[in-house]
Design an enzyme around this catalytic site. Structure first.
Site, PDB file in Angstrom:
ATOM      1  N   SER A 197       0.801  -1.226   0.000  1.00 15.90           N
ATOM      2  CA  SER A 197       0.000   0.000   0.000  1.00 15.90           C
ATOM      3  C   SER A 197       0.838   1.283   0.000  1.00 15.90           C
ATOM      4  CB  SER A 197      -0.980  -0.008   1.177  1.00 15.90           C
ATOM      5  OG  SER A 197      -1.942  -1.011   0.984  1.00 15.90           O
TER       6      SER A 197
ATOM      7  N   LYS B  74      -8.440  -5.647  11.366  1.00 13.93           N
ATOM      8  CA  LYS B  74      -9.675  -5.132  10.745  1.00 13.93           C
ATOM      9  C   LYS B  74     -10.900  -5.248  11.658  1.00 13.93           C
ATOM     10  CE  LYS B  74      -8.240  -6.157   6.004  1.00 13.93           C
ATOM     11  NZ  LYS B  74      -8.662  -6.717   4.703  1.00 13.93           N
TER      12      LYS B  74
ATOM     13  N   ASP C 250     -13.128  -3.720   0.573  1.00 14.18           N
ATOM     14  CA  ASP C 250     -12.661  -4.972  -0.048  1.00 14.18           C
ATOM     15  C   ASP C 250     -13.653  -5.515  -1.078  1.00 14.18           C
ATOM     16  OD1 ASP C 250     -10.209  -5.104   1.239  1.00 14.18           O
ATOM     17  OD2 ASP C 250     -11.001  -6.219   2.954  1.00 14.18           O
TER      18      ASP C 250
ATOM     19  N   GLY D 186     -12.842 -17.577   4.694  1.00  8.94           N
ATOM     20  CA  GLY D 186     -12.181 -16.638   5.605  1.00  8.94           C
ATOM     21  C   GLY D 186     -12.687 -15.214   5.378  1.00  8.94           C
ATOM     22  N   GLY D 187     -11.919 -14.242   5.847  1.00  7.70           N
ATOM     23  CA  GLY D 187     -12.319 -12.844   5.738  1.00  7.70           C
ATOM     24  C   GLY D 187     -12.465 -12.396   4.297  1.00  7.70           C
TER      25      GLY D 187
ATOM     26  N   GLY E 292      -5.252 -11.390  -8.791  1.00  5.86           N
ATOM     27  CA  GLY E 292      -5.619 -10.761  -7.523  1.00  5.86           C
ATOM     28  C   GLY E 292      -5.009  -9.399  -7.261  1.00  5.86           C
TER      29      GLY E 292
END
Ligand code: ATR
Length: 280
Positions: free
Chosen positions: A22, A71, A108, A135-136, A245
């Site tokens: 990032s 998060k 997301d 998952g998340g 991705g």
């Protein structure tokens, strides 16, 4: 980059955070837009997360991204949250409001769908989507697919109980099937999404025979190290449109940049090449 006394500040809070792309991504956009801003890696240990997040307004930060493992904790520390963040129970983008209040959003799902739209022009949204993993990341993707009006979402996970729990929690009409049934679903789907860690560098590949999958079905993987996972390579070889991705990472960052630095950032091939320099 030389900063002035009024540089606008943001960053990414994680633990560890050294691997995060990032800072590179936002740094590129700051430079491309000629903005007097800085986006920093902010390594924050779990025991310090509350102090760190509550300290953002005091330090004059415009906001921050939040990544693993913070998060969910961040969600509980916000003064206000978006509807999406509420559905996810997790925050990845914090904005400090004029009165110092903390506003939490989760981008997301937006990042996933925007990446898919940008990468897959032939995507038939009338057919079901199959999501692997629970998952998340799978949670965000299911929310994104629902928002994109995909009529049927199948969810399969090695540990079925996790998929059941996710589907029940989201309450979006997601249909859970057994991990062993994923091969049987391939024939009817228009989109296959891998959110498991299988295919990641150092992990075994996803063991899936794509033979029954229609060749116009889009195949996407949220793993981006490597950029082309074995799943994407196989899919591409048989003619399926594939979406990697890396784009999800780039697109999920757009709302935060706009909120903190006041400019609309663009996802371009040059940006992809810059952020994924070691992957391409
Ligand atoms: P995240 O929250 O980032 O999606 P996670 O919670 O670690 O990450 O989820 C990883 C996913 O990969 C899970 O769905 C996991 O399945 P389990 O819930 O059964 O653990 C899946 N996964 C990891 N290794 C796997 C394997 N060898 N075979 C099948 N699924 C696997």
């Amino acid at each position: 980059m030389i900063h002035s006394g009024s540089t606008q500040l943001a960053g990414v809070i994680g633990w560890p955070v050294a691997h995060s792309r990032s800072p590179r991504l936002h740094g590129y956009w700051l430079e491309a837009n000629g903005i007097d801003g800085a986006y920093l890696p902010l390594p924050v240990a779990p025991e310090n997360i509350e102090k760190a997040i509550r300290g953002l307004p005091a330090l004059g930060f415009a906001g921050a991204n939040v990544t693993v493992p913070h998060k969910e904790a961040a969600f509980g520390l916000m003064d206000r949250v978006s509807e999406t963040a509420k559905r996810m129970g997790a925050v990845n983008t914090i904005s400090v409001e004029a009165d110092g209040a903390l506003y939490g959003d989760n981008t997301d799902a937006f990042g996933f769908i925007e990446n898919l739209k940008a990468g897959a022009r032939m995507w038939d949204r009338g057919r079901p989507a199959l999501v692997l993993g629970a998952g998340g990341a799978a949670r965000a993707i299911c929310v994104g697919l629902k928002d994109a009006d995909i009529p049927t979402i199948y969810l399969v996970n090695r540990t079925r109980a996790r998929a059941d729990a996710l589907a029940e929690d989201l309450d979006l009409g997601i249909q859970v099937r057994d991990w062993d049934q994923k091969d049987d679903l391939l024939g009817e789907i228009g989109l296959l999404v891998n959110t498991t860690s299988l295919g990641m560098t150092g992990k075994p590949p996803l063991d899936l025979d794509l033979e029954p999958l229609p060749t116009d079905a889009v195949v996407t993987d949220i793993v981006y190290v490597p950029l082309k996972t074995p799943l994407l390579i196989t899919a591409e070889q048989r003619g399926n449109p594939v979406v990697d991705g890396l784009g999800m990472l780039l697109h999920q960052a757009r709302p935060g940049f706009r909120s903190w630095f006041g400019a609309e950032p663009e996802v371009t091939p040059e940006l992809r090449a810059f952020v994924g320099a070691d992957l391409l």
